[in-house]
Design an enzyme around this catalytic site. Sequence first.
Site, PDB file in Angstrom:
ATOM      1  CE  LYS A 118     -27.620  10.314 -20.768  1.00 41.61           C
ATOM      2  NZ  LYS A 118     -27.197  10.942 -22.013  1.00 41.61           N
TER       3      LYS A 118
ATOM      4  CD  GLU B 101     -17.335  -1.249 -17.488  1.00 44.01           C
ATOM      5  OE1 GLU B 101     -18.575  -1.086 -17.506  1.00 44.01           O
ATOM      6  OE2 GLU B 101     -16.631  -1.248 -18.517  1.00 44.01           O
TER       7      GLU B 101
ATOM      8  N   GLY C 164     -22.764  11.767 -21.305  1.00 39.51           N
ATOM      9  CA  GLY C 164     -21.830  11.444 -20.223  1.00 39.51           C
ATOM     10  C   GLY C 164     -20.571  12.293 -20.274  1.00 39.51           C
ATOM     11  NE  ARG C 165     -19.080  12.366 -26.522  1.00 36.40           N
ATOM     12  CZ  ARG C 165     -20.036  11.500 -26.832  1.00 36.40           C
ATOM     13  NH1 ARG C 165     -20.327  10.527 -26.008  1.00 36.40           N
ATOM     14  NH2 ARG C 165     -20.700  11.617 -27.960  1.00 36.40           N
TER      15      ARG C 165
ATOM     16  CD  GLU D 155     -17.914   7.951 -25.323  1.00 32.14           C
ATOM     17  OE1 GLU D 155     -18.564   8.737 -24.618  1.00 32.14           O
ATOM     18  OE2 GLU D 155     -17.528   6.840 -24.916  1.00 32.14           O
TER      19      GLU D 155
ATOM     20  CG  HIS E  99      12.351  13.989 -19.278  1.00 35.02           C
ATOM     21  ND1 HIS E  99      13.693  14.263 -19.450  1.00 35.02           N
ATOM     22  CD2 HIS E  99      11.811  15.105 -18.729  1.00 35.02           C
ATOM     23  CE1 HIS E  99      13.947  15.482 -19.000  1.00 35.02           C
ATOM     24  NE2 HIS E  99      12.821  16.015 -18.557  1.00 35.02           N
TER      25      HIS E  99
ATOM     26  CE  LYS F  16     -20.921   0.586 -23.180  1.00 34.04           C
ATOM     27  NZ  LYS F  16     -21.943   1.593 -22.957  1.00 34.04           N
TER      28      LYS F  16
HETATM   29  O1  F6P Z   1     -18.478   4.098 -22.972  1.00 35.49           O
HETATM   30  C1  F6P Z   1     -19.720   4.576 -23.325  1.00 35.49           C
HETATM   31  C2  F6P Z   1     -20.375   5.361 -22.253  1.00 35.49           C
HETATM   32  O2  F6P Z   1     -21.734   5.323 -22.532  1.00 35.49           O
HETATM   33  C3  F6P Z   1     -19.888   6.804 -22.136  1.00 35.49           C
HETATM   34  O3  F6P Z   1     -20.454   7.622 -23.089  1.00 35.49           O
HETATM   35  C4  F6P Z   1     -20.282   7.136 -20.749  1.00 35.49           C
HETATM   36  O4  F6P Z   1     -19.654   8.273 -20.241  1.00 35.49           O
HETATM   37  C5  F6P Z   1     -19.858   5.857 -20.032  1.00 35.49           C
HETATM   38  O5  F6P Z   1     -20.172   4.829 -20.956  1.00 35.49           O
HETATM   39  C6  F6P Z   1     -20.548   5.613 -18.730  1.00 35.49           C
HETATM   40  O6  F6P Z   1     -21.921   5.574 -18.896  1.00 35.49           O
HETATM   41  P1  F6P Z   1     -22.911   5.715 -17.688  1.00 35.49           P
HETATM   42  O7  F6P Z   1     -22.702   7.057 -17.064  1.00 35.49           O
HETATM   43  O8  F6P Z   1     -24.278   5.603 -18.304  1.00 35.49           O
HETATM   44  O9  F6P Z   1     -22.630   4.617 -16.731  1.00 35.49           O
END
Ligand code: F6P
Length: 534
Positions: free
Chosen positions: A196, A202, A255-256, A341, A371, A488
């Site tokens: 987003k 990452e 995002g979620r 979150e 288990h 972060k």
């Molecule tokens: O960990 C925070 C966050 O902003 C989440 O809310 C989101 O889903 C994730 O990082 C990934 O964000 P993006 O889609 O902007 O890379």
Amino acid sequence: MSGAGSVPPQLATLARSLRTSSLRDLFATDVGRADSLSRTLSLGDCELFFDFSKQLVTTQVIEALFSTAHERGVFDVRKQMIAGEAINHTEGRAVTHVAMRAVSDSTAPASLRALAEVSRREVRETVQQTPAHNTHVVNLGIGGSDLGPALLCDALAAMRPPQRSVRFASNIDPLDLDRAIEGLDPRHTIVVVCSKAFGTTETLANARRAVAWLKAGGVSNPGAQVIAVTSQPDRVAASGLPVGRVLSMPESVGGRYSVSSAVPLAVALGFGLDALHDVHDGMRLVDEHFVGARDADNVPLILGLLWWWNTAVLGHTSVAVVPYSRALALLPAYLQQLIMESNGKSVDRDGRPVAVSTPVVWGGVGTNAQHAFFQMLHQGTQVVPCDFVGHSAGLGASHSDHDTLVANMIAQSQALAFGVTADEVGGAATLRAHRATPGNRPSTTLLFSRLTPRALGALIGTYEHATFVEGVMYGVNSFDQWGVELGKHLAARVAADINGTVGDATSTAAGAIRATDASTTNLVARHRQWRNGR
Ligand code: F6P
């Protein structure tokens, strides 16, 4: 406890009176309980049986929860959300994930329906224009840009043959991408970069490595195989990545909550447009139910209120989600982000401390979880309410084994609720205390007649709305996530320390933490020393 979102006296009194009762008593004294505290929701191609009779509630509690929900503004905020008002006030944004599954004849405002139409068109065109010789898809994204699409693909794989294989890499741990691309032919692989913000460390690191892999594999025009999904198209251009196609997602979709946006493009590439449409249909059915059903029948409303009741009122600080379905094995991970979150906050919308515990969510797939951690659920000192999720029709090759699976789910809810006393357990007197299980441990069961793509969408939609309800009950903003920012920023600074470069000095919050605390310095030094030996 006083403070924002504290427990109203009426509910506190009801909770006290229930302490002298038990699920055994409640079932014994009310023969109609199982029927009065369960609902059936029709989803077109399947049904959902929602059984909350094994929760430590009475009809009086449920009524009191409804009144509290009205007092706390659940229904007003729901209206504001549906109308596209900026209820995510700390980011000045509307919340439009529900609008993303609206159809042209729905009551959603036209501007919001237009968002949905753009997204559907972009996904459709992308799928239709992706050449069939691209037989693999690698989705790069993290959090909501990974968990929703991964859950959908894992579940859909149990329901229909894939049109393309889909793999996921989310972690900065290089092994994640190494494994995702292992054995794939770069010339036949589509890379979907889902982010987003399009600034997530990452995802961008994995995207750069994936592009290098395409090039090293003889792909002369990698842009033709790299697709981005983002709300920040300018950052795609600025990233320098060769991206041939950019699909949009509105900033107002968290995002979620992004399953209903273009984020699950990999799902449509892997399992077809119809599969994704069916998932969104299921979500839309639940949206209509959530907005239109009366309180007493409203499944997401009741589910969210029960979570709040268990945590805020009864003081059970965590909930375990246990799908008895291999197809839903990723549900707990997905819900951890969705619920924690969203509602893992300690101040309310006005910045006042929240008076009660906010939720912890964990879980695992049944029967494996039996288990592993079920010992604690049955006999541990903490009570952990459970959500069980299952489906009557199996997706594997053996009907009888599937029956055993469902039998285990039902039996666990029974054992948790009713337990067995030392007197009842019998056997050697010295062992009775060890073998007795206290019971009176609440659970909800969501049993689908079949797990279809539509049921999957309905399940996700139900959990989204329950999370919304729980958030309003706490009085928190369920749509921001400021808590993840500090880590972060600090990671960027620590990485700079490790590499001996100048760190991120731009974050005030990170700047407020001493750069030189002894533990951090030691850990950085130890890592630098050891990595030199690698
Ligand atoms: O960990 C925070 C966050 O902003 C989440 O809310 C989101 O889903 C994730 O990082 C990934 O964000 P993006 O889609 O902007 O890379």
